[in-house]
Design a protein around this motif. Structure first.
Motif, PDB file in Angstrom:
ATOM      1  N   ASP A   1       0.838  -1.206   0.000  1.00 19.12           N
ATOM      2  CA  ASP A   1       0.000   0.000   0.000  1.00 19.12           C
ATOM      3  C   ASP A   1       0.874   1.257   0.000  1.00 19.12           C
ATOM      4  O   ASP A   1       0.978   1.971   1.001  1.00 19.12           O
ATOM      5  CB  ASP A   1      -0.912  -0.027   1.234  1.00 19.12           C
ATOM      6  CG  ASP A   1      -1.815   1.188   1.332  1.00 19.12           C
ATOM      7  OD1 ASP A   1      -2.125   1.784   0.266  1.00 19.12           O
ATOM      8  OD2 ASP A   1      -2.226   1.527   2.457  1.00 19.12           O
ATOM      9  N   PRO A   2       1.512   1.571  -1.151  1.00 18.75           N
ATOM     10  CA  PRO A   2       2.396   2.758  -1.185  1.00 18.75           C
ATOM     11  C   PRO A   2       1.638   4.061  -0.982  1.00 18.75           C
ATOM     12  O   PRO A   2       2.229   5.051  -0.524  1.00 18.75           O
ATOM     13  CB  PRO A   2       3.015   2.680  -2.580  1.00 18.75           C
ATOM     14  CG  PRO A   2       2.054   1.872  -3.391  1.00 18.75           C
ATOM     15  CD  PRO A   2       1.486   0.871  -2.436  1.00 18.75           C
ATOM     16  N   LEU A   3       0.340   4.109  -1.307  1.00 18.09           N
ATOM     17  CA  LEU A   3      -0.442   5.345  -1.156  1.00 18.09           C
ATOM     18  C   LEU A   3      -1.033   5.485   0.242  1.00 18.09           C
ATOM     19  O   LEU A   3      -1.676   6.496   0.553  1.00 18.09           O
ATOM     20  CB  LEU A   3      -1.567   5.375  -2.197  1.00 18.09           C
ATOM     21  CG  LEU A   3      -1.111   5.382  -3.670  1.00 18.09           C
ATOM     22  CD1 LEU A   3      -2.324   5.366  -4.596  1.00 18.09           C
ATOM     23  CD2 LEU A   3      -0.248   6.607  -3.949  1.00 18.09           C
ATOM     24  N   ASN A   4      -0.854   4.439   1.064  1.00 14.65           N
ATOM     25  CA  ASN A   4      -1.306   4.483   2.457  1.00 14.65           C
ATOM     26  C   ASN A   4      -2.814   4.769   2.571  1.00 14.65           C
ATOM     27  O   ASN A   4      -3.255   5.596   3.358  1.00 14.65           O
ATOM     28  CB  ASN A   4      -0.506   5.541   3.247  1.00 14.65           C
ATOM     29  CG  ASN A   4      -0.626   5.335   4.746  1.00 14.65           C
ATOM     30  OD1 ASN A   4      -0.771   4.198   5.212  1.00 14.65           O
ATOM     31  ND2 ASN A   4      -0.560   6.427   5.494  1.00 14.65           N
ATOM     32  N   ILE A   5      -3.600   4.036   1.774  1.00 11.63           N
ATOM     33  CA  ILE A   5      -5.070   4.232   1.831  1.00 11.63           C
ATOM     34  C   ILE A   5      -5.768   3.080   2.543  1.00 11.63           C
ATOM     35  O   ILE A   5      -6.980   3.130   2.791  1.00 11.63           O
ATOM     36  CB  ILE A   5      -5.657   4.387   0.414  1.00 11.63           C
ATOM     37  CG1 ILE A   5      -5.395   3.116  -0.420  1.00 11.63           C
ATOM     38  CG2 ILE A   5      -5.105   5.613  -0.274  1.00 11.63           C
ATOM     39  CD1 ILE A   5      -6.105   3.122  -1.768  1.00 11.63           C
ATOM     40  N   ALA A   6      -5.016   2.030   2.881  1.00 14.50           N
ATOM     41  CA  ALA A   6      -5.620   0.862   3.523  1.00 14.50           C
ATOM     42  C   ALA A   6      -5.790   1.090   5.017  1.00 14.50           C
ATOM     43  O   ALA A   6      -4.932   1.687   5.676  1.00 14.50           O
ATOM     44  CB  ALA A   6      -4.765  -0.379   3.278  1.00 14.50           C
TER      45      ALA A   6
ATOM     46  N   SER B   1     -11.788   3.510   2.000  1.00 16.09           N
ATOM     47  CA  SER B   1     -12.910   4.436   1.856  1.00 16.09           C
ATOM     48  C   SER B   1     -12.820   5.147   0.508  1.00 16.09           C
ATOM     49  O   SER B   1     -11.762   5.673   0.138  1.00 16.09           O
ATOM     50  CB  SER B   1     -12.900   5.459   3.003  1.00 16.09           C
ATOM     51  OG  SER B   1     -14.033   6.285   2.926  1.00 16.09           O
ATOM     52  N   ILE B   2     -13.937   5.170  -0.242  1.00 19.54           N
ATOM     53  CA  ILE B   2     -13.985   5.794  -1.565  1.00 19.54           C
ATOM     54  C   ILE B   2     -14.913   7.006  -1.498  1.00 19.54           C
ATOM     55  O   ILE B   2     -16.124   6.866  -1.293  1.00 19.54           O
ATOM     56  CB  ILE B   2     -14.495   4.805  -2.634  1.00 19.54           C
ATOM     57  CG1 ILE B   2     -13.652   3.528  -2.652  1.00 19.54           C
ATOM     58  CG2 ILE B   2     -14.525   5.459  -4.010  1.00 19.54           C
ATOM     59  CD1 ILE B   2     -12.225   3.739  -3.064  1.00 19.54           C
TER      60      ILE B   2
ATOM     61  N   LYS C   1      -7.060   5.030  -7.071  1.00 20.31           N
ATOM     62  CA  LYS C   1      -6.064   4.659  -6.065  1.00 20.31           C
ATOM     63  C   LYS C   1      -6.315   3.255  -5.508  1.00 20.31           C
ATOM     64  O   LYS C   1      -5.374   2.553  -5.108  1.00 20.31           O
ATOM     65  CB  LYS C   1      -6.078   5.673  -4.921  1.00 20.31           C
ATOM     66  CG  LYS C   1      -5.614   7.074  -5.314  1.00 20.31           C
ATOM     67  CD  LYS C   1      -5.773   8.029  -4.136  1.00 20.31           C
ATOM     68  CE  LYS C   1      -5.383   9.462  -4.513  1.00 20.31           C
ATOM     69  NZ  LYS C   1      -5.600  10.400  -3.379  1.00 20.31           N
ATOM     70  N   SER C   2      -7.589   2.853  -5.452  1.00 18.86           N
ATOM     71  CA  SER C   2      -7.925   1.561  -4.835  1.00 18.86           C
ATOM     72  C   SER C   2      -7.680   0.367  -5.755  1.00 18.86           C
ATOM     73  O   SER C   2      -7.590  -0.779  -5.288  1.00 18.86           O
ATOM     74  CB  SER C   2      -9.400   1.553  -4.407  1.00 18.86           C
ATOM     75  OG  SER C   2     -10.253   1.532  -5.537  1.00 18.86           O
ATOM     76  N   LEU C   3      -7.569   0.612  -7.063  1.00 18.53           N
ATOM     77  CA  LEU C   3      -7.490  -0.499  -8.016  1.00 18.53           C
ATOM     78  C   LEU C   3      -6.300  -1.433  -7.771  1.00 18.53           C
ATOM     79  O   LEU C   3      -6.454  -2.662  -7.875  1.00 18.53           O
ATOM     80  CB  LEU C   3      -7.464   0.041  -9.449  1.00 18.53           C
ATOM     81  CG  LEU C   3      -8.787   0.673  -9.930  1.00 18.53           C
ATOM     82  CD1 LEU C   3      -8.628   1.228 -11.340  1.00 18.53           C
ATOM     83  CD2 LEU C   3      -9.910  -0.352  -9.880  1.00 18.53           C
TER      84      LEU C   3
END
Length: 695
Positions: A648-653, A674-675, A683-685
């Motif tokens: 998770d490089p974007l840190n969205i998890a 969260s979307i 980003k979630s893909l």
């Protein structure tokens, strides 16, 4: 249709013949009905007003083969009244002839009664008699009409009622009886073939008073509209054979029709007993009037009737299947729909005899294991019916195993460990299957089976709460607790024909008395007679040994996991086609986000399965990897990933384990995302793809 009031004597007089259709039941009036008719006849004959007496209706229709000067009618309604009056007139003729009675010049004579009401004296052969019954009734009536010797297999009702009228005539004036019969009035209902529907009229006339079984109504519905010759042909070729399969078990016949309808329609619930005929008409409404398809229909009905009767009552069951059928039937009677489907596969050689036997034994094991484990039994009809609908004709045994493996928690197939544990640790004595358990443990695999039909269940350690001193010393100070714990367990139960002799005797006495364990030929008692004492240790050892034996008597469900996975995937794909994600409730903003995400998820692979849950949407490939949870102004993604291992490089998890409860979630996962907008979807893909590839 023409309906007029006419004297009975006017209806039957003339060159005419009434034929009872093959679909009608046998003559059934008892002496009580004959006695009432006799009272009606004698009372109306003595009435000075010379009024008529209404006796009911007679409904008939042309047989279709009437010729000039001779008329044949199918008697649709009124068989009991007309037959009884013919018996009365036959008795009157014979009484006059034998007694030499003579009355007024215009009164009855044996010759007149014979010529007016019993025979067509100018005809011969099949046209001679004015009334022709069906089945074995006809042979007895014909002998009485022709004054010949009665047949060996007589119709008791025909003979007994004739004898009743002969007895009454010994005490009556034949002239008055003749006069009374002449005053009986009947509603004469003549139907027009091709215009009137005899079945509808029959149902209307008999809706309140005719005690017909469901099978009677179905038989009438199928055959009544046909010409007499076709009725006879179809009855003799098919229906009589179907009836013979269930003779003496009419309720089972009704159950067969109910199960056949369910198999044909893939019904989701069992029809009520009183609605079987209505259901038959609803499903096969055109069959009675569509003569071209009737032969094929009845041929198939007869075939499935043979399947059902072989299982449900053992009629003509193949030798190799009799014992498996009997074992399963003792446990439960509702698998008949499934058995018919398997039998059809066996009949067409798509299921071998060995596979058929294994299938029955597997069903027996399924029901028996569940009974031992205390699982619920309500709803079994639906379980077996659904299994029947899902049998694949190309691989019937395999599809049965898959169907059993896919049963939900409430109806799962118990595993060996659970079955073994229940046998060893639970009370068996109070269970409905207790005797069968002991009987099968006694006889399984033996070519010299013990006849246990006169045996009863024996508690080796007695049930009496006031155990004798010998038992108390053997068990020890805590004998009460030990008795309570072990009394009804399998290890302490056996079968014997000497239950009353054993009573509450000490263990040594039970072994040594006449017929005791040391003399017992029951295999279950071999371990018992070898023991010097009987304590929980011996009960436990015996219980474990019997439980291990039970695993081979009632085998487990063994099936390749890949078959189950393939079946689950096929089931999901079918369910996906039947669902619509637009019906999942969402706000407008959540719907917009979902639609954008959905398109990209489905583009990942054409084999991805989408399921519309009650308040969410899940995705499978074929294993679960994503659940979309609609929220007020956003959507939340639940991913089947381990939070500690996710890339998770974007840190969205987010760690899903931090939430004790996820609203509307059906599945479990380790990551939440969260979307809120279209950027969040992009980003979630990568995370969604990770979950999909992992699954």
């Amino acid at each position: 249709m023409k309906a007029i009031d006419r004297p009975f004597t006017k209806i039957i007089n003339g060159i005419t013949q009434f034929v009872i259709p093959v679909f009608q039941r046998d003559y059934s009036w008892t002496e009580a009905e004959c006695e009432q008719l006799w009272k009606d006849v004698t009372e109306i004959a003595s009435d000075p007003s010379e009024r008529g007496h209404f006796l009911g209706s007679v409904v008939y229709i042309s047989t279709g083969d009437t010729s000039a000067g001779f008329t044949r009618w199918l008697l649709i309604d009124g068989q009991q009244r007309v037959t009884t009056l013919v018996l009365l007139l036959t008795a009157l003729r014979d009484h006059i002839e034998e007694s030499g009675w003579s009355g007024a010049a215009d009164g009855p004579t044996a010759k007149r009664v014979d010529a007016y009401f019993l025979k067509n004296v100018q005809e011969e052969g099949g046209r001679l008699h004015k009334l022709v019954l069906r089945r074995h009734d006809q042979a007895t009536l014909k002998a009485l009409l022709d004054q010949t010797e009665l047949p060996t297999e007589q119709s008791d009702r025909i003979r007994d009622n004739y004898d009743f009228f002969r007895e009454q005539l010994n005490k009556a004036d034949p002239g008055l009886v003749y006069q009374g019969v002449g005053r009986l009035v009947i509603v004469d209902v003549t139907l027009d073939r091709g215009t009137d529907d005899p079945q509808l009229i029959f149902e209307s006339l008999n809706s309140t008073g005719m005690d017909l079984s469901q099978s009677d109504l179905i038989r009438n519905f199928i055959l009544m509209r046909l010409p007499e010759k076709e009725q006879t042909l179809f009855y003799e070729n098919y229906w009589s054979k179907i009836e013979s399969l269930f003779r003496g078990s009419e309720k089972t016949f009704d159950a067969f029709v109910r199960d056949y309808i369910a198999l044909h329609t893939q019904a989701s619930k069992q029809e009520k007993t009183g609605n079987i005929y209505s259901a038959f008409r609803r499903v096969f409404g055109s069959i009675g009037s569509d003569h071209s398809n009737l032969d094929d229909f009845l041929q198939k009905l007869l075939k499935f009737a043979r399947y059902h009767a072989a299982f449900s009552i053992g009629t003509n069951a193949p030798e190799s299947l009799r014992a498996p059928f009997a074992h399963l039937r003792r446990q439960v009677d509702v698998p008949a729909t499934l058995i018919m489907r398997l039998y059809e596969c066996y009949d067409t050689e798509r299921l071998s005899e060995d596979e058929f036997i294994r299938a029955i034994e597997l069903l027996d094991s399924y029901v028996f294991r569940r009974a031992i484990c205390g699982e619920q039994t309500r709803g079994y009809w639906q379980v077996f019916a659904t299994l029947a609908y899902r049998i694949d004709a190309n691989r019937p045994f395999e599809s049965l195993c898959v169907g059993l493996a896919l049963q939900r928690d409430n109806y799962r197939f118990p595993e060996n460990d659970e079955f073994r544990s229940a046998l060893q640790e639970r009370d068996m004595y109070g269970k409905r299957v207790c005797f069968d358990l002991l009987d099968r443990l006694e006889n399984h695999g033996s070519k010299e089976a013990t006849d246990t039909s006169k045996y009863s269940i024996e508690h080796i350690m007695p049930q009496n709460q006031k155990l004798s001193a010998d038992w108390r010393r053997m068990l020890g100070d805590n004998w009460r607790d030990l008795q309570r714990q072990w009394l009804h367990r399998l290890g302490n139960l056996t079968l014997t024909g000497y239950n009353s002799s054993y009573s509450d005797r000490s263990f040594s006495e039970k072994k040594k008395i006449k017929g005791g364990f040391e003399e017992s030929s029951v295999r279950l008692n071999k371990f018992v007679r070898e023991q010097p004492i009987w304590t929980p240790a011996e009960m436990e050892r015996r219980g474990k040994a019997l439980a291990s034996r039970a695993l081979s008597v009632w085998p487990p469900l063994v099936i390749d996991k890949s078959l189950i996975d393939a079946a689950k995937e096929a089931e999901m794909r079918l369910l996906s086609k039947q669902q619509d994600t637009r019906k999942v409730p969402m706000s407008d903003n959540a719907r917009r986000l979902f639609d954008g995400l959905r398109a990209k998820v489905l583009q990942m692979d054409t084999n991805i399965i989408e399921l519309a849950e009650q308040k969410s949407v899940s995705y499978h490939g074929p294993g679960f990897f994503l659940e979309v949870l609609p929220r007020k102004n956003r959507i939340t993604l639940l991913l089947d990933l381990d939070f500690n291992e996710v890339d998770d490089p974007l840190n969205i998890a987010n760690d899903a384990s931090e939430y004790k409860f996820l609203v509307n979630a059906v599945y479990e996962g380790g990551v939440l995302v969260s979307i809120l907008d279209a950027d969040d979807i992009e980003k979630s893909l990568p995370l969604i793809r990770q979950a999909w590839e992992r699954g």
